[in-house]
Design a protein around this motif. Sequence first.
Motif, mmCIF file in Angstrom:
data_model
loop_
_atom_site.group_PDB
_atom_site.id
_atom_site.type_symbol
_atom_site.label_atom_id
_atom_site.label_comp_id
_atom_site.label_asym_id
_atom_site.label_seq_id
_atom_site.Cartn_x
_atom_site.Cartn_y
_atom_site.Cartn_z
ATOM 1 N N TYR A 180 0.840 -1.201 0.000
ATOM 2 C CA TYR A 180 0.000 0.000 0.000
ATOM 3 C C TYR A 180 0.873 1.248 0.000
ATOM 4 C CZ TYR A 180 -3.718 -3.197 1.473
ATOM 5 O OH TYR A 180 -4.604 -4.239 1.540
ATOM 6 N N ALA A 194 -6.535 2.921 1.565
ATOM 7 C CA ALA A 194 -6.219 1.517 1.325
ATOM 8 C C ALA A 194 -7.018 0.922 0.169
ATOM 9 C CB ALA A 194 -6.467 0.710 2.601
ATOM 10 N N PRO A 232 -3.912 3.103 5.166
ATOM 11 C CA PRO A 232 -3.299 1.857 5.643
ATOM 12 C C PRO A 232 -2.966 1.863 7.131
ATOM 13 C CG PRO A 232 -2.382 2.445 3.511
ATOM 14 C CD PRO A 232 -3.261 3.593 3.929
#
Length: 308
Positions: free
Chosen positions: A94, A100, A143
Amino acid sequence: MMLRLDRVSKTFRTGSFGGRELHAVREVGFEVAQGEVVSLIGESGSGKTTLGRMILRLAAVSEGSITLDGVDIARQKDYYRSVQGVFQDPFSSYNPIFKADRVLEMIRQRFFPSMGAADWRARVESSLAAVRLDPGGVLGKYPHQLSGGQLQRLLIARALLLDIRMLVADEIISMLDASTRIDVLNLLGELKGRGLGILFITHDLSLGNYVSEKTVVLRSGRVVEMGRTELVFGNPLHPYTRNLLGSVPRLHRRWSEEEDAPEEEATCFYHGAAGRDATWPGLVEAEPGHFVGCATSGTCAPALELVR
């Protein structure tokens, strides 16, 4: 659907001006069928990840072939619609400055550019439900706002968006805590039940024993033992496999009570200099569904003497 590796080798050029060769993988052959989990087990540096990268076309095959349903994967235009990979460190997959779920949007841009927003949303929600993720809990998050287990399952959902048939899972739970590991393992079991073929790459023998029907043991780039998991773990034949199993800590004994595992007799290809120049004979079927490799000249038959 069948993924087949036939005498696959990978050689890297090393040293000044590439004057030396490093044989990372040597003549590896096995199959992964749809609806089957195959564990690829070995110590660090044994060539497991290199094999996974070749299957995912991230590294070229030096010799041999990898085929999907009999067709060389290098010639398949839509290969990634059928085969995808998930890797060890979910955070490295990521970009921290993007949310994300951008990894899902990239699939839409590449494979479903003409799909309408409503249809795409339904597809995403179906994939997230398959990996037991709540869309409201993961979509729109960065993330760092998600756990490692959530990020790993989001990557599996990304693969499921393509209706894949094969998944290469390379050490996907080694960075997760114990409670999250069992969730991901059970998820793999559910996906297998839905017909997904899985190559489960790991150095953890207990996990391989838990999740797979077949086991392939890799040492120094070669397959030294393979077969049905209950045979490989219940009756290990190769000295390297026996040493691996002997190194697993026992929960009912303290470290101070453990005895050093005895060294196996140096008679096979990977134990002792005497065998290192011998011709590699491949694998011999020591019992139905159970294969073992040993360095013997000419015929493979003497390998059976080692395992009796």
